[in-house]
Design an enzyme around this catalytic site. Structure first.
Site, PDB file in Angstrom:
ATOM      1  N   GLY A  37       0.856  -1.185   0.000  1.00 53.55           N
ATOM      2  CA  GLY A  37       0.000   0.000   0.000  1.00 53.55           C
ATOM      3  C   GLY A  37       0.885   1.225   0.000  1.00 53.55           C
ATOM      4  O   GLY A  37       1.745   1.382   0.885  1.00 53.55           O
ATOM      5  N   ASN A  41       3.689   2.080   2.801  1.00 50.64           N
ATOM      6  CA  ASN A  41       5.102   1.942   2.436  1.00 50.64           C
ATOM      7  C   ASN A  41       5.886   3.207   2.768  1.00 50.64           C
ATOM      8  O   ASN A  41       7.005   3.150   3.289  1.00 50.64           O
ATOM      9  CB  ASN A  41       5.237   1.672   0.935  1.00 50.64           C
ATOM     10  CG  ASN A  41       4.650   0.343   0.514  1.00 50.64           C
ATOM     11  OD1 ASN A  41       4.518  -0.586   1.309  1.00 50.64           O
ATOM     12  ND2 ASN A  41       4.288   0.243  -0.757  1.00 50.64           N
ATOM     13  N   GLN A 102       5.759  -4.403 -15.811  1.00 51.40           N
ATOM     14  CA  GLN A 102       4.871  -4.673 -14.687  1.00 51.40           C
ATOM     15  C   GLN A 102       3.436  -4.279 -15.011  1.00 51.40           C
ATOM     16  O   GLN A 102       3.185  -3.292 -15.689  1.00 51.40           O
ATOM     17  CB  GLN A 102       5.340  -3.900 -13.448  1.00 51.40           C
ATOM     18  CG  GLN A 102       4.553  -4.175 -12.177  1.00 51.40           C
ATOM     19  CD  GLN A 102       5.038  -3.313 -11.017  1.00 51.40           C
ATOM     20  OE1 GLN A 102       4.664  -2.158 -10.882  1.00 51.40           O
ATOM     21  NE2 GLN A 102       5.889  -3.895 -10.174  1.00 51.40           N
ATOM     22  N   THR A 104      -0.395  -4.011 -12.779  1.00 50.90           N
ATOM     23  CA  THR A 104      -0.958  -4.029 -11.431  1.00 50.90           C
ATOM     24  C   THR A 104      -2.474  -4.112 -11.484  1.00 50.90           C
ATOM     25  O   THR A 104      -3.111  -3.443 -12.289  1.00 50.90           O
ATOM     26  CB  THR A 104      -0.556  -2.753 -10.657  1.00 50.90           C
ATOM     27  OG1 THR A 104       0.872  -2.651 -10.627  1.00 50.90           O
ATOM     28  CG2 THR A 104      -1.092  -2.786  -9.239  1.00 50.90           C
ATOM     29  N   GLN A 151      -1.083   4.623  -9.297  1.00 48.60           N
ATOM     30  CA  GLN A 151      -1.999   3.864 -10.153  1.00 48.60           C
ATOM     31  C   GLN A 151      -3.431   4.390 -10.093  1.00 48.60           C
ATOM     32  O   GLN A 151      -4.259   4.027 -10.937  1.00 48.60           O
ATOM     33  CB  GLN A 151      -1.987   2.373  -9.777  1.00 48.60           C
ATOM     34  CG  GLN A 151      -2.702   2.015  -8.494  1.00 48.60           C
ATOM     35  CD  GLN A 151      -1.787   1.997  -7.289  1.00 48.60           C
ATOM     36  OE1 GLN A 151      -0.665   2.514  -7.343  1.00 48.60           O
ATOM     37  NE2 GLN A 151      -2.238   1.397  -6.199  1.00 48.60           N
ATOM     38  N   ASN A 174       6.011   9.746 -12.065  1.00 45.83           N
ATOM     39  CA  ASN A 174       6.952   9.294 -13.086  1.00 45.83           C
ATOM     40  C   ASN A 174       6.612   9.977 -14.411  1.00 45.83           C
ATOM     41  O   ASN A 174       5.590  10.672 -14.519  1.00 45.83           O
ATOM     42  CB  ASN A 174       6.975   7.766 -13.202  1.00 45.83           C
ATOM     43  CG  ASN A 174       5.644   7.181 -13.649  1.00 45.83           C
ATOM     44  OD1 ASN A 174       4.957   7.724 -14.504  1.00 45.83           O
ATOM     45  ND2 ASN A 174       5.282   6.043 -13.061  1.00 45.83           N
ATOM     46  N   THR A 202      10.311  10.935 -11.664  1.00 45.73           N
ATOM     47  CA  THR A 202      11.190   9.771 -11.646  1.00 45.73           C
ATOM     48  C   THR A 202      11.160   9.084 -13.011  1.00 45.73           C
ATOM     49  O   THR A 202      10.127   9.042 -13.676  1.00 45.73           O
ATOM     50  CB  THR A 202      10.780   8.787 -10.542  1.00 45.73           C
ATOM     51  OG1 THR A 202       9.395   8.439 -10.698  1.00 45.73           O
ATOM     52  CG2 THR A 202      10.967   9.422  -9.167  1.00 45.73           C
ATOM     53  N   GLY A 207      17.128   7.733 -13.594  1.00 47.78           N
ATOM     54  CA  GLY A 207      17.214   8.632 -12.458  1.00 47.78           C
ATOM     55  C   GLY A 207      15.957   9.474 -12.290  1.00 47.78           C
ATOM     56  O   GLY A 207      14.849   9.019 -12.550  1.00 47.78           O
ATOM     57  N   ASP A 234       7.877   4.674  -3.673  1.00 48.87           N
ATOM     58  CA  ASP A 234       7.482   4.946  -2.288  1.00 48.87           C
ATOM     59  C   ASP A 234       8.705   5.187  -1.410  1.00 48.87           C
ATOM     60  O   ASP A 234       8.707   6.077  -0.550  1.00 48.87           O
ATOM     61  CB  ASP A 234       6.664   3.779  -1.734  1.00 48.87           C
ATOM     62  CG  ASP A 234       5.344   3.593  -2.464  1.00 48.87           C
ATOM     63  OD1 ASP A 234       4.821   4.597  -2.999  1.00 48.87           O
ATOM     64  OD2 ASP A 234       4.837   2.461  -2.497  1.00 48.87           O
TER      65      ASP A 234
END
Length: 291
Positions: A37, A41, A102, A104, A151, A174, A202, A207, A234
């Site tokens: 979560g 986190n 990935q 989710t 998300q 990001n 991010t 980087g 996180d």
């Protein structure tokens, strides 16, 4: 004290040879369960770094006295929870393939309570993934706030994004999320970032990028052996916010965030390899010099 608003969740992390295409299936190479979560986190990361964190979240009855509950208390995270009578704590299903991609799937569960609960007035708050309307109300009442859509970005309306962006002091996102926010609001990236005092973007292995006072700084990632990318963002936020409360410059905060994130990706699970301040300093000096 840093208040962190958002999800507490149980993470099911799967490793797949590749992400399945439509109407196809793939075998599971590995499946493990971890504490997660976004908000939890970040609060855990702040506590391990020696900061004071209060987690404002929604959980089910299954959470009280659970191993997760005990873990957060051991870390020193203070909890302020909305408790659902009929839904379990949120569950996140993360599918990682061997190429680093990935997908989710998130089951809100008890987090649905954010829609109906009153938003608190907070002095210093980070809004992680949560109900958009709740985060908007938190931002409106807060003295100082930071925000990352994560998300849950798909749930924000144009009006909610414009409202929250107009009330925050720091944005974490990001590069993909920034593009989607610009597309949703109809605001060009340059104008979008000008409206926020501090923005941290991010970019995975490339980087991160800091935008502050009309200046842009690039902060390189720290090269480590990647085990699992889950939780890197996180951990970055936890490091940045802890350093910010200590009075570090925004650029230094980004370097500290980069350092704390480098620990998180070395092991599977968002809270399995959190670093304390001394471990962070040792690695920070190696790559960035004296703090």
């Amino acid at each position: 004290m840093i208040s962190v608003v958002g999800h507490t969740a149980i993470d099911h992390i799967f490793t797949l040879p590749k992400l399945p295409e439509r109407h196809n299936s793939v075998p599971v190479l590995d499946h493990k369960i971890y504490f997660g979560g976004g908000a939890a986190n970040i609060a855990a990361g702040i506590a391990v770094l020696g900061g004071d964190a209060v987690l404002i979240s929604a959980v089910g009855k299954d959470f009280e006295n659970s191993n997760y509950d005990k873990w957060l208390k051991e870390l020193g995270v203070s909890g302020s929870f909305f408790v659902s009578e009929d839904k379990n704590t949120a569950t996140c299903y993360l599918f990682n393939d061997t190429r680093g991609d990935q997908t989710t799937v998130f089951e809100w569960g008890a987090s649905e309570l954010f829609k109906t609960e009153d938003a608190p007035a907070l002095e210093f708050v980070h809004m992680a993934t949560s109900d958009p309307e709740f985060n908007v109300r938190v931002a409106e009442k807060a003295e100082f706030s930071s925000f990352d859509p994560g998300q849950d970005l798909i749930k924000y309306t144009k009006e909610e994004l414009i409202s929250i962006i107009g009330n925050i002091d720091i944005l974490f996102a990001n590069q993909h999320e920034v593009k989607r926010m610009c597309d949703k609001t109809g605001i060009k990236k340059t104008d979008f970032l000008k409206n926020i005092p501090v923005s941290v973007i991010t970019m995975s292995e490339e980087g991160s990028e800091l935008h502050v006072n009309g200046n842009t700084f690039r902060i390189p990632a720290i090269p480590v052996k990647l085990e699992d990318p889950t939780g890197a963002g996180d951990a970055y936020r936890a490091g940045f916010l802890t350093a910010y409360k200590k009075g570090c410059s925004e650029e230094t905060c980004c370097k500290i965030g980069t350092t704390t994130a480098s620990f998180a990706v070395e092991k599977t699970g968002c809270q399995t390899n959190l670093c304390d301040w001394n471990r962070m300093l040792e690695r920070y000096k190696k790559y960035f010099g004296e703090l």
